[in-house]
Enzyme design. Structure first.
Site, mmCIF file in Angstrom:
data_model
loop_
_atom_site.group_PDB
_atom_site.id
_atom_site.type_symbol
_atom_site.label_atom_id
_atom_site.label_comp_id
_atom_site.label_asym_id
_atom_site.label_seq_id
_atom_site.Cartn_x
_atom_site.Cartn_y
_atom_site.Cartn_z
ATOM 1 N N LYS A 109 -31.200 8.903 -17.912
ATOM 2 C CA LYS A 109 -32.195 7.958 -17.413
ATOM 3 C C LYS A 109 -33.584 8.407 -17.850
ATOM 4 O O LYS A 109 -33.900 9.606 -17.801
ATOM 5 C CB LYS A 109 -32.106 7.863 -15.887
ATOM 6 C CG LYS A 109 -33.051 6.853 -15.274
ATOM 7 C CD LYS A 109 -32.885 6.777 -13.760
ATOM 8 C CE LYS A 109 -33.821 5.742 -13.155
ATOM 9 N NZ LYS A 109 -33.672 5.643 -11.680
ATOM 10 N N SER A 184 -32.333 1.233 -10.399
ATOM 11 C CA SER A 184 -33.210 1.314 -11.553
ATOM 12 C C SER A 184 -32.585 2.053 -12.738
ATOM 13 O O SER A 184 -33.168 2.083 -13.820
ATOM 14 C CB SER A 184 -34.530 1.998 -11.164
ATOM 15 O OG SER A 184 -34.321 3.284 -10.652
ATOM 16 N N SER A 208 -30.510 3.646 -6.731
ATOM 17 C CA SER A 208 -30.702 3.426 -8.167
ATOM 18 C C SER A 208 -29.596 3.970 -9.054
ATOM 19 O O SER A 208 -29.561 3.669 -10.247
ATOM 20 C CB SER A 208 -32.049 3.995 -8.611
ATOM 21 O OG SER A 208 -33.105 3.231 -8.095
#
Length: 534
Positions: A109, A184, A208
């Site tokens: 990420k 996210s 997330s």
């Protein structure tokens, strides 16, 4: 108060006017006969800390000879059909071809630092930041033989769960183009689900990891708070920062956790975690089970309030109830358990994530031990109109919420922090009776992508109630695994009534530091049932 000198340097910039300005900001006055004393004391402080600021920063060392970076580039559109890659690279260990993750490809990420690879954070709010270090988890993955293939898109400042907010564009669900991959950690989920990488590392501050894992049919773990060090990762609010593995199989998830877990003696979030040498062998333990489908003697509590969340669709609830019957068929005792304060968990999380997140963005965090990425922190020092104009609606909302609380709701952050302990204690009370707890993960399946020209409220409306069952556990700190349990037809957007199906996901919650219990229960179900056919 300790003062180590009363001498002020000749070129010291502090004047009477400086002290007057500070007093005006505080809303107080200093008696005129005392003012020169405070000018001198402030000057002494300036001289002392100026010496510190002139020193080179102290950054964890990254061994770029052992872990060389190559082919670092921004992906072309034709090579990024899902919009899931933020930056491409190739990094692997030059000294070791073995290890638990030998040959496994990884996406990270894009709030996780990789030295010499730009970090976008999914935003134009800040620009042109390239880390000067590798995050702790990156080093551990490389030492275990993993191959890092690049950075995966994260939603704008990690402030969205819709995969329609990143400055680089939409991230598509590989199971249905035009639909959300969640967020996210949107890019991480899409790349794993599409088979572009074997595994991904996400970050979870309100769901997330679990939201995109749920919408893309993956296993996504939010571990016990601090089990994976957060060193070298962009933070939203330090009490709900978690890193977590995202994988297609449960065994891969356990394997990845076994590699990255354990304190690093840098990040204070991780100080209560065992050392890496003493971390349980999550993967090895699962492989050693003689009859993995046998859950005899296991007690499972289903949180009533989670099942009754207003946003949970009846057909999702029915899918979870069917999965619970599967646990019963494997020998487990499955009962309802009431945790009334669970219904307030999202409100506790909101108070802390918005007010604490505001302070974090203003670089007001204190009382912490760890490593600060000073280059990244400096990007937030002064809010400009250009930054504001480039901010996503959720980021603007955090600034406004936080400043409003500071001016009109004094004491909110402290009260919410105390109530987060009640949330943890109430879950613990339920876990005294049960080995694990169960909730729906997400209240509905992935919805269609939101146009970038939509209004702020239209963008937010696509995720109403989405994290009602995920966010409370970021604040309580319990380990939670999102696992796929079935498929449901799309009823919204361009593929409505087309027969296309998308995954349904369930959460398995365990006691602090009891990831093994969570994995054990989920593994039994995954061995007995194929969620893709349910």
């Amino acid at each position: 108060m300790s003062v180590f000198s009363l001498d002020v340097k000749q070129d010291n910039p502090v004047t009477t006017e400086t002290v007057d300005e500070l007093c005006d900001a505080l809303g107080v006055k200093i008696k005129s006969e005392e003012k020169e004393d405070y000018v001198r004391l402030l000057g002494i402080f300036h001289d002392s800390v100026s010496q510190l600021l002139s020193l080179p920063d102290y950054v964890p060392v990254t061994d770029v000879e052992r872990f060389p970076r190559s082919n670092v580039h921004f992906p072309e559109k034709k090579d990024n059909p899902l919009g899931a890659w933020a930056w491409r690279c190739h990094i692997q260990d030059n000294h070791n071809s073995g290890g638990l993750l030998a040959g496994k490809t990884i996406a990270l990420k894009d709030n996780i630092a990789v030295k010499d690879v730009p970090m976008l954070l999914g935003t134009d709010f800040i620009k042109d930041f390239t880390p000067d270090m590798d995050a702790t988890c990156v080093t551990r993955l490389l030492e275990a033989g993993a191959i890092i293939k690049g950075k995966s898109v994260c939603e704008n400042m990690c402030h969205s769960a819709t995969s329609s907010s990143a400055a680089t564009g939409h991230v598509h669900n590989p199971l249905a183009m035009g639909y959300s991959s969640g967020g996210s950690s949107s890019g991480s989920a899409a790349l794993v689900a599409n088979g572009d990488v074997d595994m991904a590392m996400g970050a979870d501050q309100g769901g997330s990891v679990r939201v995109p894992a749920g919408w893309c049919g993956l296993y996504g773990l939010k571990p016990t708070f601090g089990l994976i060090p957060y060193t070298g990762c962009g933070s939203n609010e330090p009490t709900n920062d978690h890193l977590g593995p995202m994988t297609k199989t449960l065994l891969d998830n356990a394997l990845m956790l076994q590699v990255v877990a354990g304190n690093d003696n840098i990040d204070d979030r991780s100080f209560a975690a065992p050392s890496p040498e003493r971390v349980p062998k999550y993967y090895d333990s699962l492989m050693a089970i003689e009859n993995p489908r046998d859950l005899s003697g296991v007690r499972i509590g289903v949180i009533v309030e989670a099942m009754r969340q207003p946003s949970v669709e009846p057909r999702v609830r029915a899918c979870v109830e069917s999965a619970l019957e599967g646990f019963r068929s494997l020998g487990a005792v499955v009962e309802q358990v009431s945790v009334p304060f669970h219904s307030q968990g999202a409100a506790v999380w909101t108070a802390i994530s918005k007010t604490g997140g505001f302070h974090a963005k203003r670089n007001r965090t204190f009382g912490r031990r760890g490593h600060i990425m000073t280059g990244l922190a400096a990007k937030f020092d002064h809010l400009t109109q250009d930054q504001w104009d480039n901010a996503y609606v959720s980021s603007r909302n955090i600034y406004l919420n936080g400043l409003y609380a500071e001016k009109h709701l004094q004491g909110l952050l402290g009260k919410a922090t105390n109530l987060s302990r009640k949330l943890r204690d109430d879950y613990d009370a339920a876990l005294d009776k049960y080995d694990v707890l169960i909730t729906p993960n997400l209240p509905y399946i992935a919805n269609s992508l939101t146009p970038y020209e939509a209004t702020g409220l239209e963008k937010i409306s696509k995720q109403v109630g989405l994290t009602a069952n995920t966010a409370p556990f970021d604040q309580s700190g319990h380990p939670v695994l999102a696992m796929p349990i079935g498929m449901l037809p799309i009823q919204e957007g361009p593929l409505a009534n087309s027969g296309t199906k998308l995954p349904v996901s369930m959460q398995v919650i365990g006691k602090w530091w009891h990831e093994q219990d969570v994995y054990r229960v989920a593994y039994a179900w995954s061995e007995a049932f194929d969620w893709r056919t349910l």
